[in-house]
Scaffold this active site. Structure first.
Site, PDB file in Angstrom:
ATOM      1  N   ARG A  98       7.316  13.361 -25.463  1.00 44.26           N
ATOM      2  CA  ARG A  98       6.305  12.329 -25.726  1.00 44.26           C
ATOM      3  C   ARG A  98       4.921  12.947 -25.496  1.00 44.26           C
ATOM      4  O   ARG A  98       4.697  13.588 -24.471  1.00 44.26           O
ATOM      5  CB  ARG A  98       6.536  11.195 -24.732  1.00 44.26           C
ATOM      6  CG  ARG A  98       5.689   9.983 -24.937  1.00 44.26           C
ATOM      7  CD  ARG A  98       6.020   8.945 -23.872  1.00 44.26           C
ATOM      8  NE  ARG A  98       7.351   8.404 -23.996  1.00 44.26           N
ATOM      9  CZ  ARG A  98       7.975   7.716 -23.036  1.00 44.26           C
ATOM     10  NH1 ARG A  98       7.387   7.504 -21.871  1.00 44.26           N
ATOM     11  NH2 ARG A  98       9.189   7.235 -23.222  1.00 44.26           N
ATOM     12  N   ARG A 168       0.274   7.229 -16.811  1.00 39.92           N
ATOM     13  CA  ARG A 168       0.774   7.604 -18.148  1.00 39.92           C
ATOM     14  C   ARG A 168      -0.312   7.437 -19.213  1.00 39.92           C
ATOM     15  O   ARG A 168      -1.461   7.134 -18.898  1.00 39.92           O
ATOM     16  CB  ARG A 168       1.958   6.696 -18.503  1.00 39.92           C
ATOM     17  CG  ARG A 168       3.093   6.705 -17.501  1.00 39.92           C
ATOM     18  CD  ARG A 168       3.984   7.874 -17.752  1.00 39.92           C
ATOM     19  NE  ARG A 168       5.198   7.834 -16.971  1.00 39.92           N
ATOM     20  CZ  ARG A 168       6.381   7.347 -17.395  1.00 39.92           C
ATOM     21  NH1 ARG A 168       6.479   6.773 -18.578  1.00 39.92           N
ATOM     22  NH2 ARG A 168       7.450   7.428 -16.627  1.00 39.92           N
ATOM     23  N   CYS A 453      12.561  -1.475 -29.245  1.00 41.56           N
ATOM     24  CA  CYS A 453      12.518  -0.147 -28.615  1.00 41.56           C
ATOM     25  C   CYS A 453      13.447   0.814 -29.346  1.00 41.56           C
ATOM     26  O   CYS A 453      14.206   0.419 -30.226  1.00 41.56           O
ATOM     27  CB  CYS A 453      12.932  -0.271 -27.154  1.00 41.56           C
ATOM     28  SG  CYS A 453      14.690  -0.582 -26.953  1.00 41.56           S
ATOM     29  N   CYS A 498      18.057  -2.712 -23.467  1.00 42.72           N
ATOM     30  CA  CYS A 498      18.401  -2.927 -22.051  1.00 42.72           C
ATOM     31  C   CYS A 498      17.217  -3.597 -21.365  1.00 42.72           C
ATOM     32  O   CYS A 498      16.138  -3.714 -21.958  1.00 42.72           O
ATOM     33  CB  CYS A 498      18.761  -1.601 -21.375  1.00 42.72           C
ATOM     34  SG  CYS A 498      17.349  -0.659 -20.787  1.00 42.72           S
TER      35      CYS A 498
HETATM   36 FE1  SRM Z   1      10.303   2.986 -21.652  1.00 45.81          FE
HETATM   37  C1  SRM Z   1      12.648   4.472 -19.713  1.00 45.81           C
HETATM   38  C2  SRM Z   1      11.336   4.675 -24.322  1.00 45.81           C
HETATM   39  C3  SRM Z   1       7.552   1.971 -23.308  1.00 45.81           C
HETATM   40  C4  SRM Z   1       9.780   0.557 -19.283  1.00 45.81           C
HETATM   41  N1  SRM Z   1      11.716   4.381 -21.936  1.00 45.81           N
HETATM   42  C5  SRM Z   1      12.558   4.894 -21.010  1.00 45.81           C
HETATM   43  C6  SRM Z   1      13.357   6.070 -21.571  1.00 45.81           C
HETATM   44  C7  SRM Z   1      12.613   7.326 -21.276  1.00 45.81           C
HETATM   45  C8  SRM Z   1      14.832   6.135 -21.138  1.00 45.81           C
HETATM   46  C9  SRM Z   1      15.204   6.973 -19.961  1.00 45.81           C
HETATM   47  O1  SRM Z   1      14.610   6.835 -18.879  1.00 45.81           O
HETATM   48  O2  SRM Z   1      16.127   7.773 -20.116  1.00 45.81           O
HETATM   49  C10 SRM Z   1      13.306   5.697 -23.087  1.00 45.81           C
HETATM   50  C11 SRM Z   1      13.462   6.852 -24.070  1.00 45.81           C
HETATM   51  C12 SRM Z   1      14.120   6.381 -25.347  1.00 45.81           C
HETATM   52  C13 SRM Z   1      14.101   7.378 -26.424  1.00 45.81           C
HETATM   53  O3  SRM Z   1      15.194   7.877 -26.785  1.00 45.81           O
HETATM   54  O4  SRM Z   1      13.048   7.670 -26.953  1.00 45.81           O
HETATM   55  C14 SRM Z   1      12.033   4.890 -23.152  1.00 45.81           C
HETATM   56  N2  SRM Z   1       9.520   3.380 -23.431  1.00 45.81           N
HETATM   57  C15 SRM Z   1      10.142   4.033 -24.431  1.00 45.81           C
HETATM   58  C16 SRM Z   1       9.357   3.924 -25.736  1.00 45.81           C
HETATM   59  C17 SRM Z   1       9.463   5.168 -26.606  1.00 45.81           C
HETATM   60  C18 SRM Z   1       9.866   2.671 -26.486  1.00 45.81           C
HETATM   61  C19 SRM Z   1       9.439   2.521 -27.916  1.00 45.81           C
HETATM   62  O5  SRM Z   1      10.294   2.066 -28.666  1.00 45.81           O
HETATM   63  O6  SRM Z   1       8.301   2.806 -28.276  1.00 45.81           O
HETATM   64  C20 SRM Z   1       7.960   3.613 -25.180  1.00 45.81           C
HETATM   65  C21 SRM Z   1       7.145   4.836 -24.897  1.00 45.81           C
HETATM   66  C22 SRM Z   1       5.788   4.471 -24.379  1.00 45.81           C
HETATM   67  C23 SRM Z   1       4.857   5.604 -24.194  1.00 45.81           C
HETATM   68  O7  SRM Z   1       4.394   6.133 -25.208  1.00 45.81           O
HETATM   69  O8  SRM Z   1       4.531   5.953 -23.052  1.00 45.81           O
HETATM   70  C24 SRM Z   1       8.332   2.936 -23.867  1.00 45.81           C
HETATM   71  N3  SRM Z   1       8.866   1.586 -21.312  1.00 45.81           N
HETATM   72  C25 SRM Z   1       7.873   1.247 -22.188  1.00 45.81           C
HETATM   73  C26 SRM Z   1       7.290   0.003 -21.802  1.00 45.81           C
HETATM   74  C27 SRM Z   1       6.185  -0.740 -22.565  1.00 45.81           C
HETATM   75  C28 SRM Z   1       4.823  -0.436 -22.051  1.00 45.81           C
HETATM   76  O9  SRM Z   1       4.647   0.432 -21.183  1.00 45.81           O
HETATM   77  O10 SRM Z   1       3.898  -1.073 -22.506  1.00 45.81           O
HETATM   78  C29 SRM Z   1       7.933  -0.411 -20.654  1.00 45.81           C
HETATM   79  C30 SRM Z   1       7.710  -1.749 -19.912  1.00 45.81           C
HETATM   80  C31 SRM Z   1       6.470  -1.766 -19.120  1.00 45.81           C
HETATM   81  C32 SRM Z   1       6.745  -1.207 -17.759  1.00 45.81           C
HETATM   82  O11 SRM Z   1       6.657   0.005 -17.580  1.00 45.81           O
HETATM   83  O12 SRM Z   1       7.105  -1.994 -16.866  1.00 45.81           O
HETATM   84  C33 SRM Z   1       8.922   0.600 -20.349  1.00 45.81           C
HETATM   85  N4  SRM Z   1      11.049   2.611 -19.787  1.00 45.81           N
HETATM   86  C34 SRM Z   1      10.729   1.534 -19.016  1.00 45.81           C
HETATM   87  C35 SRM Z   1      11.568   1.555 -17.834  1.00 45.81           C
HETATM   88  C36 SRM Z   1      11.566   0.515 -16.685  1.00 45.81           C
HETATM   89  C37 SRM Z   1      10.546   0.834 -15.661  1.00 45.81           C
HETATM   90  C38 SRM Z   1      10.659  -0.058 -14.458  1.00 45.81           C
HETATM   91  O13 SRM Z   1       9.632  -0.391 -13.873  1.00 45.81           O
HETATM   92  O14 SRM Z   1      11.754  -0.417 -14.054  1.00 45.81           O
HETATM   93  C39 SRM Z   1      12.401   2.686 -17.963  1.00 45.81           C
HETATM   94  C40 SRM Z   1      13.482   3.143 -16.977  1.00 45.81           C
HETATM   95  C41 SRM Z   1      12.930   3.813 -15.769  1.00 45.81           C
HETATM   96  O15 SRM Z   1      11.761   4.132 -15.656  1.00 45.81           O
HETATM   97  O16 SRM Z   1      13.739   4.031 -14.867  1.00 45.81           O
HETATM   98  C42 SRM Z   1      12.057   3.316 -19.206  1.00 45.81           C
HETATM   99 FE1  SF4 Z   2      15.198   0.425 -24.957  1.00 46.86          FE
HETATM  100 FE2  SF4 Z   2      16.157   0.283 -22.475  1.00 46.86          FE
HETATM  101 FE3  SF4 Z   2      16.073   2.602 -23.712  1.00 46.86          FE
HETATM  102 FE4  SF4 Z   2      13.814   1.423 -22.988  1.00 46.86          FE
HETATM  103  S1  SF4 Z   2      15.331   2.204 -21.623  1.00 46.86           S
HETATM  104  S2  SF4 Z   2      14.231   2.467 -24.953  1.00 46.86           S
HETATM  105  S3  SF4 Z   2      14.380  -0.753 -23.244  1.00 46.86           S
HETATM  106  S4  SF4 Z   2      17.272   0.802 -24.356  1.00 46.86           S
END
Ligand code: SRM
Ligand code: SF4
Length: 594
Positions: A98, A168, A453, A498
């Site tokens: 990313r 981030r 997502c 999820c």
């Molecule tokens: Fe996310 C984890 C994709 C925005 C909350 N997120 C992940 C991971 C890296 C999975 C992993 O940990 O193994 C995903 C990778 C999927 C893939 O194959 O690409 C992933 N997150 C994404 C993206 C690519 C979704 C999308 O369809 O665009 C977004 C990338 C954003 C960026 O450019 O930085 C993305 N993630 C978000 C958002 C939305 C936002 O930030 O506005 C959230 C919710 C807001 C927040 O942070 O509370 C979000 N992602 C999470 C979480 C839960 C965090 C928590 O507080 O519990 C995880 C899991 C973790 O961190 O343990 C996670």
């Molecule tokens: Fe979607 Fe969950 Fe993966 Fe984020 S961590 S990309 S919400 S399936």
């Protein structure tokens, strides 16, 4: 012991004493990640050695955590997992990287580099726009990582701090129409991004071949973060009202621009938002940020740094599920947190200024800005830029980049803006967009505001499909809207595989959150503007049941809605769900239907 470690114990005790008047915080065992960070020599770990090991496509377990700070995740293709297992092969490891692009702004020259990397160094042959205004690559092999990062570097792009326990990618409203105000808001987004970058040289050494810089315990390598960085990821966004495309209340720290006569004077600061939760674990919950008050523009960094440092010192370092800023604020209390931020910033909050928070969608098509330049917003389904049959989207953007003289902006709805086009260049750009399938399809008000997502096959945490299934699901919802005669109205619908909430589903009027293959929890009742969370309405249901529920609710909506009442507000008014006022208490309150 480093300075902030000392502060940590002392301030934990002080804060705990402040919050309940007597108790003193008990020290719990630190999580594994805390030890990894401490022992990593400022994020180096054994990444370099792992990179040079050709016998496996993976990194060691510890390094898999550390590489996140460098912007990438180890993944495997989940569609192929069982087949590989049966063949007794190691999973087909690859990496998702990313980039960090503050406010989503990049030049055509940079985009040509981004595009070339996707075509030559990734097996997914695509670029994925994310919900935080940047792009990802999927399917990078370990041996290509260094070349890829160097390719980004040659275009002045990088991936440091795109993931990991740090600040981030900073989001900012990308609307170039109000050019002066946007420019000022973007200035601060860029400052917030640059100021809180990790200072370690690990990224430059490992990926760009810079000489190793010796560090010792006494070195103040990370003046803001310290050697254990933050307890967890940290997200900031700058909103320019009435647009709320950045969904400012879902961020750890949000800056809502306040303007007087078109000039930015400061921000209403909001803090403590986040979407992540775990099914069935009620101590985890999504939350919207609290309003803390107005700050002058020149105090932006003072307040940002104060909030970061309070979270650094007070945040939970034992349980990563409870370590985001939202839990810190709930634990210590709004007043104690606010007082500590003011103390560290050396400035007090002023009363919040009145601003109108409006739409979270993007404005598609051509819009003329105040500077007489034109801006074209393109709808990119699922954020996936790829050459599809009859729709060579990636080629189209490449051809546009070759002739475009302005810049590009990625949006937090996973879309793409071709910004600052002169009148005389408009026709040529439009012709390219049309001939490559980037324009011309009718996008309904609902589809244009809805996001999903990534989920399967790359996301290790996905329990159900999202990006691959969402377009078809939306078509079915659109058919229902048409049946009930309100297809011209937009509903914010979001789907994730999820409950981590990457498409911010808990802030959607209709939220669908994966539970198991083909099964979702259905959430209702968020506000259209993103100022109220939704709530569980039905649990673990399949498509037919979801559509049947929506069919009945749409019928009632059309018959019973009040003038200009949005769908989210309607579902709360009729009692389908009750409003979430205090997320920590209300979000998991069981509803009759659930
Ligand atoms: Fe996310 C984890 C994709 C925005 C909350 N997120 C992940 C991971 C890296 C999975 C992993 O940990 O193994 C995903 C990778 C999927 C893939 O194959 O690409 C992933 N997150 C994404 C993206 C690519 C979704 C999308 O369809 O665009 C977004 C990338 C954003 C960026 O450019 O930085 C993305 N993630 C978000 C958002 C939305 C936002 O930030 O506005 C959230 C919710 C807001 C927040 O942070 O509370 C979000 N992602 C999470 C979480 C839960 C965090 C928590 O507080 O519990 C995880 C899991 C973790 O961190 O343990 C996670
Ligand atoms: Fe979607 Fe969950 Fe993966 Fe984020 S961590 S990309 S919400 S399936």
């Amino acid at each position: 012991m480093r300075r902030h470690d000392v502060l940590h114990s002392k301030e934990l005790s002080e804060a705990a004493a402040m919050s309940d008047g007597k108790s003193v915080e008990k020290e719990e065992a630190l999580s594994v990640n805390e030890h990894l960070k401490t022992d990593s020599d400022f994020l180096r770990g054994t990444i370099q050695e792992g990179l040079d090991t050709a016998v496996t496509g993976s990194f060691s377990e510890g390094d898999q955590q550390l590489i996140k700070f460098h912007g990438f995740y180890q993944q495997d293709d989940r569609d192929l997992r069982n087949e590989r297992k049966e063949q007794k092969l190691e999973p087909l490891y690859s990496f998702m990287l990313r980039a960090r692009v503050a406010g989503g702004v990049c030049s055509p020259e940079q985009w040509l580099g981004v595009d070339e990397i996707a075509s030559t160094l990734t097996s997914s042959n695509s670029i994925r726009l994310t919900t935080r205004q940047t792009f990802q690559y999927h399917g990078i092999s370990k041996r290509n990582l260094r070349t890829l990062i160097q390719g980004l570097d040659s275009k002045a792009l990088d991936s440091i701090a795109a993931c990991g326990d740090v600040n981030r990618n900073v989001m900012c409203n990308p609307n170039p129409v109000e050019s002066r105000l946007h420019e000022q808001a973007y200035y601060w987004a860029k400052q917030l991004s640059d100021q809180y970058l990790p200072r370690t040289k690990a990224y430059a050494e490992i990926w760009l071949g810079d000489d190793k810089v010796a560090t010792s315990e006494g070195d103040d390598v990370e003046p803001v973060y310290g050697k254990t960085y933050l307890p967890r990821k940290f997200k900031m966004a700058v909103a320019v009202p009435p647009d709320n495309d950045v969904d400012v209340y879902t961020n750890d720290l949000g800056f809502v621009a306040v303007a007087e006569e078109g000039e930015l004077v400061g921000f209403n600061l909001v803090a403590g938002g986040g979407m992540g939760s775990t099914h069935g674990e009620v101590q985890t919950f999504p939350r919207l940020a609290d309003d803390f008050g107005f700050i002058k523009a020149e105090d932006t960094l003072k307040f940002a740094e104060a909030v970061l440092k309070v979270q650094r010192d007070w945040g939970n370092r034992s349980n990563r599920k409870l370590s985001r800023l939202k839990y810190t604020i709930v634990k210590y209390g709004y007043d104690a947190f606010k007082a500590e931020v003011e103390k560290r910033a050396g400035v007090k909050f002023e009363p919040k200024r009145d601003v109108v928070i409006g739409d979270r969608g993007d404005r598609y098509g051509w819009i003329k800005g105040v500077d007489n330049k034109w801006h074209l917003t393109l709808f990119i389904e699922g954020g996936r830029i790829k050459d599809l049959p009859g729709q060579p989207l990636q080629t189209g953007l490449r051809e546009i980049a070759k002739i475009h003289k302005g810049d590009f902006r990625m949006t937090s709805n996973q879309n793409f803006i071709i910004a600052s086009v002169a009148q005389e260049d408009k026709a040529e750009i439009e012709a390219l967009a049309r001939s490559h399938g980037l324009m011309g399809k009718l996008i309904t008000e609902t589809r244009g505001r809805s996001i999903a997502c990534v989920a399967l096959p790359t996301c290790a945490l996905a329990m159900a499909e999202a990006e691959r299934y969402f377009p078809d699901f939306l078509s079915k919802v659109e058919s229902l809207q048409e049946k009930h005669g309100f297809l011209d109205q937009g509903i914010v619908i979001r789907m994730t595989g999820c409950p981590n909430g990457c498409a911010r589903p808990f802030a959607a009027e209709i939220g669908l959150v994966g539970k198991a293959p083909g099964r979702y929890n259905l959430y209702l009742g968020a506000s259209f503007e993103g100022t109220r969370l939704n709530k569980l309405y039905r649990e673990n249901i399949q498509e037919a049941e979801i559509l049947s529920e929506l069919d009945s609710l749409f019928a009632r909506y059309v018959a019973e809605r009040e003038e200009a009442e949005t769908f989210g507000n309607f579902t709360v008014r009729i009692g389908a769900v009750s409003a979430v006022i205090d997320a920590a208490k209300d979000f998991h309150e069981q509803h009759n239907h659930a």
